[in-house]
Design a protein around this motif. Structure first.
Motif, PDB file in Angstrom:
ATOM      1  N   ASN A 133     -26.685  50.527   9.206  1.00  0.00           N
ATOM      2  CA  ASN A 133     -28.025  50.115   9.612  1.00  0.00           C
ATOM      3  C   ASN A 133     -27.908  49.327  10.920  1.00  0.00           C
ATOM      4  O   ASN A 133     -27.518  48.151  10.909  1.00  0.00           O
TER       5      ASN A 133
ATOM      6  N   ARG B 129     -30.148  46.107  11.243  1.00  0.00           N
ATOM      7  CA  ARG B 129     -29.693  45.007  10.396  1.00  0.00           C
ATOM      8  C   ARG B 129     -28.451  44.350  10.980  1.00  0.00           C
ATOM      9  O   ARG B 129     -28.352  43.114  11.009  1.00  0.00           O
TER      10      ARG B 129
ATOM     11  N   TYR C  91     -29.495  42.239  13.901  1.00  0.00           N
ATOM     12  CA  TYR C  91     -30.136  41.007  13.418  1.00  0.00           C
ATOM     13  C   TYR C  91     -29.074  40.002  12.992  1.00  0.00           C
ATOM     14  O   TYR C  91     -29.162  38.803  13.299  1.00  0.00           O
TER      15      TYR C  91
END
Length: 341
Positions: A219, A222, A225
């Motif tokens: 991902n 993600r 982040y």
């Protein structure tokens, strides 16, 4: 004055000034290795310093009553913690709070850069202005002036048991602040995480080739982040350490370019944790010269202003001389759109 005496003056001071830069540069490595440019390291340090100082002042002594929660002259969001006495643990607790708040604050950059695909440089610059504006506004509201009071529970120097008694090298390397030793150990830990763990491999892959990473089930958003939030946590840690070991209070000039020095150290170190640590130690040495110059014969006649501007000049030279030669992550600064090439 012998060479040993000179080294015993310079090395501890260099490590002392380098510690906040090491923490913050490591945060920049996490963010930019994931593919997100983080010019906002300065703002993250500002937020960390602000939260650490306010937390320290709040936790240093018990509140008179819980009614202070409603007192507009006190920092309400932290005042309830003042009923607890932390004693000598106060600076450590303040640092933990700074890490958490700064990691949350970095979400501003993550949302803008990753989710909304905004220009990452502009977003980072905005983060710097936002951190300084918010912190100074709150300081003025809570303390009625442009700066906080001096902290009552800062960090103090501490010798490392047994190691500080080693002849010659003991006073050089093992007499100082515990945060300095933690910074160096953490650099090696971050190196291990980034280069020797599955998490580090995923983080580097989304910064090098996000489409290939996405194809393999990673991902990308993600991971980016996480990279930005880790940079927020480490930047907050760097700002907190700087505030609680050097500045001792918070004002508009507490973090005066330290975040940009950390950014330069990260680039100078070629986005490598140990390289960033080495560059941060170099900048820490430059900052220490103005402090130890009076004890070094070769520097006693150098005008103080030259020694004060040396770290900033070296930062500019490092950025100008190495930014085009260092191999940055290939996908850095490029927003990833799922399905795009």
């Amino acid at each position: 004055m012998g060479i040993i005496d000179i080294l015993q003056s310079i090395i501890p001071a260099a490590i002392f000034f380098a510690a906040p830069l090491i923490f913050t540069a490591l945060g920049g490595v996490f963010s930019e290795r994931s593919g997100v440019v983080n010019i906002g390291l300065e703002g993250l340090m500002v937020m960390g310093a602000f939260v650490a100082i306010v937390s320290n002042l709040t936790l240093a002594g018990p509140l008179q009553s819980l009614d202070v929660w409603f007192d507009q002259s006190a920092p309400g969001f932290l005042s309830w913690l003042g009923i607890i006495q932390f004693g000598n643990l106060t600076p450590w607790v303040a640092i933990i709070i700074a890490i958490i708040i700064s990691a949350i604050f970095s979400l501003v950059h993550a949302v803008a850069s990753v989710s909304f695909r905004a220009d990452q440089v502009v977003s980072g610059v905005a983060l710097n202005f936002l951190a300084l504006g918010v912190s100074l506004f709150l300081v003025n509201q809570w303390y009625g002036k442009g700066q906080t009071d001096m902290v009552e529970k800062p960090f103090y120097t501490a010798d490392l048991w047994l190691l500080s008694d080693i002849p010659v090298i003991g006073p050089m390397f093992f007499t100082g602040y515990r945060t300095s030793y933690i910074a160096i150990l953490l650099a090696f830990l971050v190196w291990f995480i980034i280069y020797k763990t599955p998490f580090g491999l995923r983080l580097r892959s989304v910064g090098e080739h996000p489409m290939a990473s996405d194809t393999n089930g990673i991902n990308v958003s993600r991971m980016r982040y996480i990279g930005v939030m880790l940079s927020g946590a480490f930047g907050g840690l760097g700002g907190a350490v700087y505030a609680l070991t050097i500045a001792m209070n918070f004002s508009h000039a507490t973090i005066s370019g330290q975040g940009f020095m950390a950014l330069a150290a990260m680039i100078f170190g070629k986005w490598h944790p140990l390289g960033a640590m080495g560059a941060a130690l170099f900048f820490g040495f430059a900052q220490s010269l103005s402090v130890v110059s009076s004890t070094i014969p070769l520097l006693q006649n150098v005008p103080q202003v030259y020694l004060l501007i040396a770290p900033y000049v070296l930062t500019i030279l490092a950025l100008a001389g190495f930014i085009g030669r260092a191999d940055a992550p290939k996908a850095i600064g490029t927003p990833y759109i799922k399905g795009s090439r």
